[in-house]
Design a protein around this motif. Structure first.
Motif, short mmCIF file in Angstrom:
data_model
loop_
_atom_site.label_atom_id
_atom_site.label_comp_id
_atom_site.label_asym_id
_atom_site.label_seq_id
_atom_site.Cartn_x
_atom_site.Cartn_y
_atom_site.Cartn_z
N ARG A 1 0.83 -1.21 0.00
CA ARG A 1 0.00 0.00 0.00
C ARG A 1 0.86 1.25 0.00
N ARG B 1 0.18 5.60 -0.43
CA ARG B 1 -0.96 6.51 -0.40
C ARG B 1 -0.67 7.87 -1.00
N ARG B 2 0.05 8.69 -0.33
CA ARG B 2 0.18 10.10 -0.71
C ARG B 2 1.59 10.38 -1.23
N PRO C 1 -0.13 7.76 -4.53
CA PRO C 1 -0.09 6.36 -4.95
C PRO C 1 1.01 6.16 -5.98
N ASN D 1 -2.73 1.00 -6.49
CA ASN D 1 -2.90 1.95 -5.40
C ASN D 1 -3.65 3.19 -5.84
N SER E 1 -6.94 4.28 -3.81
CA SER E 1 -7.01 5.60 -3.17
C SER E 1 -8.20 6.39 -3.69
#
Length: 343
Positions: free
Chosen positions: A193, A195-196, A198, A203, A207
């Protein structure tokens, strides 16, 4: 039960929304491309460079239609809505229980129980339908492990332990997630995973779908009068809607992961529908974003029998039903909060 209304997603860059009578008009390059009566809408979600007229903002607020603004890749920016009809007694009880560690743990474990159970269902369906394409032994071990975790959660009363259980279960689940992708394996590789931002296509899909869920959870909580910023599993943090994150946990596997997997495995999204920025972030192009939104809306319109209420409702209303059940629990009408468990 509240009537399920449509959500209008606007993804075309440069689009301009305005009011004409009782309708919302979407203009692209100064040409009206879509007209929708205001009474058919529950919310409007704008992605990227999309603007709205002041008259439309006021009209939507008056008619209880929220307008949310997201970045082009789905990060929440702001929301415009009319007065929120909160129940002050309900919110006071929410705040009291949040400040009680034992009461918080009782609710947090049910949110996590719903998430773990639904993750197990996702794994079980893939193990059943694609046994020849996956590591069946490892999948079965994880499914049995999740069953043990579920039983343990029912008796856990320490909030930190519950968070630890959730973290370990999520880690094991995402370690197996790449096995759930049974087509386009070379183009959609999931190594973990991120995230910020992706950093891969999978991912990016997850997201974006989680952002849509976040929006829906916030709307459901505000509709029933709860404060979406004050959560039980997720604690207070400026700018974070912690209760919305709590409520969406049990829906991540069902309306997030499952939609992403369907899009990939059925070939509804392709490698060339994603772009990599200079920073390494992966973003969808307009066509892919529209395909994701279309599939998400289609999934929300499918009827399902609610396991606790024992009535058929659209998938899109499940999160609202859970917000209502959370209210009933906080008022003392239910002995436990019943998480949504997908069969």
């Amino acid at each position: 039960m509240k009537k399920m209304l449509n959500t209008l997603y606007v993804t075309t860059q440069g689009a301009y929304l305005n009011k004409e009578g009782e309708t919302v008009v979407v203009n692209i390059e100064k040409e009206a491309r879509l007209r929708l009566p205001i009474h058919t809408l529950g919310s409007i979600v704008c992605f990227g460079q999309v603007t709205c007229s002041p008259f439309l903002l006021g009209h939507c607020a008056k008619n209880d239609v929220s307008i949310s603004f997201m970045t082009s890749y789905g990060k929440f920016l702001a929301k415009v809505q009319g007065p929120v009809a909160g129940n002050v007694l309900l919110r006071r009880e929410q705040y009291r229980q949040v400040d009680d560690p034992l009461a918080s743990a009782r609710l947090a474990r049910m949110f996590v129980l719903g998430k773990v159970t639904n993750c197990r269902t996702i794994l079980g369906r893939v193990a059943r339908d694609h046994a020849d394409k996956i590591d069946a032994v490892r999948m079965d071990e994880t499914i049995h492990q999740y069953s043990r975790v579920s039983r343990k959660l029912l008796h856990e009363e320490d909030l930190d332990n519950i968070r630890g259980i959730e973290g370990r279960a999520a880690h094991e689940y995402f370690n197996l997630f790449d096995h759930l992708i049974v087509s386009q394996k070379e183009d959609f590789v999931f190594a973990g995973r991120s995230r910020r931002p992706p950093l891969d296509r999978v991912n990016c899909l997850l997201s974006f779908l989680y952002s849509l869920l976040y929006h829906d959870a916030r709307s459901a909580l505000e509709t029933v009068g709860l404060d979406p910023a004050v959560g039980f599993l997720h604690r207070d943090r400026p700018g974070r809607l912690s209760l919305a994150l709590d409520l969406m946990e049990e829906f991540r596997p069902v309306l997030g992961d499952r939609v992403a997997l369907s899009l990939i495995n059925l070939g509804q999204v392709r490698k060339n529908g994603f772009n990599v920025t200079e920073s390494g972030a992966v973003m969808m192009n307009d066509d892919t974003r529209k395909a994701v939104l279309t599939e998400y809306q289609k999934r929300k319109q499918v009827d399902i029998e609610h396991p606790f209420l024992k009535e058929k409702i659209p998938f899109g209303m499940l999160i609202f039903a859970q917000a209502q059940l959370l209210c009933r629990y906080l008022r003392g009408d239910l002995d436990e909060y019943p998480p949504f468990v997908w069969r």
